[in-house]
Every structure is written in structure tokens, then in C-alpha cells.
Design a protein around this motif. Sequence first.
Motif, mmCIF file in Angstrom:
data_model
loop_
_atom_site.group_PDB
_atom_site.id
_atom_site.type_symbol
_atom_site.label_atom_id
_atom_site.label_comp_id
_atom_site.label_asym_id
_atom_site.label_seq_id
_atom_site.Cartn_x
_atom_site.Cartn_y
_atom_site.Cartn_z
ATOM 1 N N ARG A 108 -1.354 16.857 -17.312
ATOM 2 C CA ARG A 108 -2.273 18.021 -17.327
ATOM 3 C C ARG A 108 -1.317 19.009 -17.954
ATOM 4 N NH1 ARG A 108 -2.967 22.718 -14.281
ATOM 5 N NH2 ARG A 108 -4.909 23.581 -14.453
ATOM 6 N N GLN A 116 -5.899 25.601 -23.695
ATOM 7 C CA GLN A 116 -6.042 25.438 -22.092
ATOM 8 C C GLN A 116 -5.528 24.503 -21.567
ATOM 9 O OE1 GLN A 116 -10.228 26.067 -22.397
ATOM 10 N NE2 GLN A 116 -10.763 23.975 -21.774
ATOM 11 N N GLU A 118 -5.593 20.987 -19.462
ATOM 12 C CA GLU A 118 -6.632 20.349 -18.832
ATOM 13 C C GLU A 118 -5.974 18.937 -18.726
ATOM 14 O OE1 GLU A 118 -9.780 20.216 -21.808
ATOM 15 O OE2 GLU A 118 -8.539 19.038 -23.253
ATOM 16 N N TRP A 119 -6.529 17.766 -18.011
ATOM 17 C CA TRP A 119 -6.131 16.660 -17.845
ATOM 18 C C TRP A 119 -6.396 15.664 -19.311
ATOM 19 C CZ3 TRP A 119 -2.663 14.952 -14.412
ATOM 20 C CH2 TRP A 119 -2.724 15.775 -13.245
ATOM 21 N N HIS A 120 -5.455 14.947 -19.630
ATOM 22 C CA HIS A 120 -5.820 14.062 -20.799
ATOM 23 C C HIS A 120 -4.497 13.039 -20.788
ATOM 24 C CE1 HIS A 120 -2.347 16.188 -22.751
ATOM 25 N NE2 HIS A 120 -2.855 17.239 -22.428
ATOM 26 N N TYR A 198 -11.134 13.305 -13.503
ATOM 27 C CA TYR A 198 -10.262 14.314 -14.394
ATOM 28 C C TYR A 198 -11.031 14.378 -15.760
ATOM 29 C CZ TYR A 198 -6.820 12.857 -10.978
ATOM 30 O OH TYR A 198 -6.169 12.840 -9.942
#
Length: 214
Positions: A108, A116, A118-120, A198
Motif C-alpha cells: 500500500r 494517492q 492504494e493497494w497494488h 483490496y
Amino acid sequence: MLGVARGKSRYRLYSSVAASKPIVAAAVLERLPLYPRPPHPTVASFRELSKKWKQIIGEVDILEQTLDDMKGRAAPAASDQAKVAPVQSTDRKSLQRLLDQRLYLIVRGNSPYKGQKEWHFPEKKYVDEMNLRKCAESALETFLGDLSDVYFAGKAPGGHLDCPDFQRFYYRSHFVASKEVAASKDYAWVSRDELGEYFDETQLELLKRMLPNF
């Protein structure tokens, strides 16, 4: 490769994509199951029936079968109990969870194409690396520190997602060590079924097709 139409040249495809949208290479790092899953009840019943049938037709020695049954009823030693029922963690940062399933590393933080968090998957915007897989390796190396315990499965991407502002190519890899990952970033090891917590539906649909369901 999932998500990409076949063409005469993969390099021509990459060059045409690069000319239209930025490219992101993502490393899908997988921890393989450490223990086998118990067989499905139907499979277990079939195996038991098959064993009894072989006993009836004389392919299994009666004495050997009796000894096996006695062993099965005996209480296992402490070391055997640990093997049968390993201690599993509930911490999603630990590799010692869901030991009979595949786990995938997600992080994250700020993505390379958005401002921004975010989960990836560990990923990086393609700039001047030799190829896209090298770009994915670089993204994973930035997170892990080195790739000595990582094996990349092939040079071609395993999946592709056409997003409004960029193109993402997924490269599958395997974590060939059981040591815990030491990282200051927010991360998690999640199963295939947990990915829906997620990722959005578009990316999740691709991942469900790309990742094995066993």
C-alpha cells in the motif's frame, strides 16, 4: 497472455502501447503452499473404497493393513503433531498463514501513475529498462532489497490491463524462501480469495483468470 490481443510482433505491440499511454510493470510475487490441502471428501471416500477393494482381491497384505490401522489409532508424537497441525499466524504480514494456500504480496502506497495511496502489487512505471520484465524486477527489488529468493516465471507477462490513463503488465514470480519479509512499507500476504478486499472489480476479474485456483 491475458488481456492483450495477439499480434505478429510482441515488440510492435509494446511500441504501439508506449506511444499511446504510459506503461506500468507489476510484479505478482507468490508464496507457494507449504502444506498440502486435505483431499476433497469425495476423493477421500474413493481412496478408502479403492484400498478396501484391493484388500478384498488380495493385493494388500492383511497383516500390513492391520499394522497400518494400528498406527492410525496410535497417538502421534509431539513432533508429528507439529507436522500435522502447524502453528499458523493470523497476521497478514506473516508468511506463516494459510499454509495450504498460495499467498500474494501486495503493498500500500503511492502508485506510479496516481498521487494517492492504494493497494497494488509492487510496480514501476516503465522508462528506460531493457524490457518490461526488468522493470517489474526493479519494482520488486526496491521493496525486497534483493531478488536472491525470487524466481520469475518466464519473460512474457502473464496478464495485461488496459486502464484509462495507463497500461499495466503483470509478471508472475515465486518466493522460494520461507523467511519473513522485513520492510518498512505497509504490505500484506493475501490469498486469491482475499484479493477482492483490496482491488476493484476490473482488476479482480483479470487476476481471477490469471492466478491458479488451487
